[in-house]
Design a protein around this motif. Structure first.
Motif, PDB file in Angstrom:
ATOM      1  N   SER A   3       0.807  -1.212   0.000  1.00  0.00           N
ATOM      2  CA  SER A   3       0.000   0.000   0.000  1.00  0.00           C
ATOM      3  C   SER A   3       0.844   1.266   0.000  1.00  0.00           C
ATOM      4  O   SER A   3       0.452   2.280  -0.585  1.00  0.00           O
ATOM      5  N   GLN A   7       0.499   4.225  -2.701  1.00  0.00           N
ATOM      6  CA  GLN A   7       0.221   5.602  -2.317  1.00  0.00           C
ATOM      7  C   GLN A   7       1.288   6.553  -2.828  1.00  0.00           C
ATOM      8  O   GLN A   7       0.996   7.705  -3.178  1.00  0.00           O
ATOM      9  N   ALA A  10       0.219   7.523  -6.295  1.00  0.00           N
ATOM     10  CA  ALA A  10      -1.164   7.940  -6.520  1.00  0.00           C
ATOM     11  C   ALA A  10      -1.195   9.258  -7.283  1.00  0.00           C
ATOM     12  O   ALA A  10      -0.527  10.213  -6.907  1.00  0.00           O
ATOM     13  N   ARG A  61       3.791  14.105   0.035  1.00  0.00           N
ATOM     14  CA  ARG A  61       3.514  12.672   0.004  1.00  0.00           C
ATOM     15  C   ARG A  61       4.403  11.850   0.923  1.00  0.00           C
ATOM     16  O   ARG A  61       3.953  10.840   1.475  1.00  0.00           O
ATOM     17  N   ASP A  97      -0.750  10.983   7.696  1.00  0.00           N
ATOM     18  CA  ASP A  97      -0.872  10.488   6.324  1.00  0.00           C
ATOM     19  C   ASP A  97       0.448  10.379   5.576  1.00  0.00           C
ATOM     20  O   ASP A  97       0.581   9.544   4.683  1.00  0.00           O
ATOM     21  N   ARG A 129       2.896   2.919   6.491  1.00  0.00           N
ATOM     22  CA  ARG A 129       3.405   4.090   5.773  1.00  0.00           C
ATOM     23  C   ARG A 129       4.894   4.001   5.480  1.00  0.00           C
ATOM     24  O   ARG A 129       5.472   4.936   4.900  1.00  0.00           O
ATOM     25  N   THR A 310      -3.892  12.574  -1.690  1.00  0.00           N
ATOM     26  CA  THR A 310      -4.637  12.830  -0.466  1.00  0.00           C
ATOM     27  C   THR A 310      -4.762  14.331  -0.264  1.00  0.00           C
ATOM     28  O   THR A 310      -3.790  15.074  -0.365  1.00  0.00           O
TER      29      THR A 310
END
Length: 315
Positions: A3, A7, A10, A61, A97, A129, A310
């Protein structure tokens, strides 16, 4: 891919920040260092937590940290000072995040099982993360101090990658294991070639952390990376001095550039066109206050690359 790697890409292109969160390589920063009696290359970390939270809120990010176990005055660079996994655990607790990356952990000088446990711990505590950048290292003075042989670092690197993968490298007596046993594989990105053949790197690692360069440099490097690794992520870094005048022209220096936000945007768009997936910005040469610079980039540059990113958190 895990993930965190998903991300990272993204929206097709993303922008991060590289620690230390200080502009200590500027004339004003150097003067402040002397007054505070810090070592050459030792940043001022008084505001690092506030700036990490700000980068998270503004929608950058990833936040990248380096692995420099020993301060060496010959290099004059202490990186972000803190031990890399301890610092990542701290950052995981104060951010929400932003991805947390290492650029890069020097595997051959580390105890393999403790490295695995540390990485899995950060991965779990940060809710997946972690982006684990890894390398073979380039400072020969460190190896004998850790009881390691510099010339065999390539083979040790391969062994540790196998262990981090949890495959044949994890040879423990029956009943023993390394906890936490995370369900998501550790995402491994390589800095340089780590004394390996390109084909091996492309087959065994999940992404590339490339040295800074021009868009044309990266176009050539990306092509070489894609040839051995397919569509796996390719990231690099820029040492940036963002000046206040929006139209200030681009001036290149080793590892980076100086200019206004229009020049920065054009450079990032050229890197995107070269098929670069992510760029981390480093601000040690940035003349302006970092909080002010972060806000300007978030408000005027990030929106151009925010198709599926995000959304920034409210202040």
């Amino acid at each position: 891919m895990g993930s965190a790697l998903t991300q990272l890409r993204a929206g097709g292109f993303s922008i991060g920040i590289e620690a230390p969160l200080d502009n200590d390589w500027t004339p004003a920063g150097e003067q402040a260092r002397r007054v505070a009696q810090r070592l050459p290359g030792e940043p001022d970390l008084q505001r690092h937590a506030d700036l990490a939270r700000l980068a998270d809120r503004l929608g950058f990010r990833a936040l990248w940290v380096r692995d420099v176990p020993l301060y060496d005055p010959a290099f004059g660079d202490a990186a972000q000072v803190f031990e890399v996994f301890a610092y990542l655990g701290y950052l995981a607790g104060i951010t929400r995040d932003i991805l947390l990356g290492t650029a890069a952990v020097v595997l051959p000088i580390r105890e393999p099982l403790l490295t695995l446990k540390s990485a899995r711990s950060v991965q779990r505590l940060s809710h997946d993360r972690l982006l684990l950048g890894v390398a073979s290292g380039d400072r020969p003075v460190e190896y004998p101090l850790f009881g390691r042989d510099f010339d065999s670092r390539g083979s040790r690197f391969r062994d540790q990658v196998a262990l981090l993968r949890g495959g044949d490298g994890l040879r423990l007596p029956q009943g023993l294991d390394v906890l936490p046993a995370n369900p998501t594989a550790l995402p491994l990105l390589v800095a340089g070639l780590a004394q390996q053949q390109p084909a091996w790197i492309g087959a065994h690692l999940d992404g590339c952390l490339a040295y800074p360069g021009t868009p044309q440099d990266h176009r050539t490097r990306v092509a070489a990376w894609r040839a051995v690794a397919g569509d796996k992520p390719y990231a690099s870094f820029i040492h940036l001095d963002l000046v206040e005048q929006a139209d200030a022209p681009l001036q290149r220096w080793r590892f980076g550039l100086r200019g206004g936000r229009h020049a920065l945007l054009a450079e990032l768009q050229a890197l995107q066109a070269a098929d670069v997936d992510h760029v981390g910005l480093q601000f040690r040469r940035n003349e302006r206050p970092l909080a002010e610079t972060f806000h300007e980039i978030a408000e005027t540059v990030l929106p151009h690359f925010a198709a599926h990113a995000t959304a920034p958190q409210p202040a």
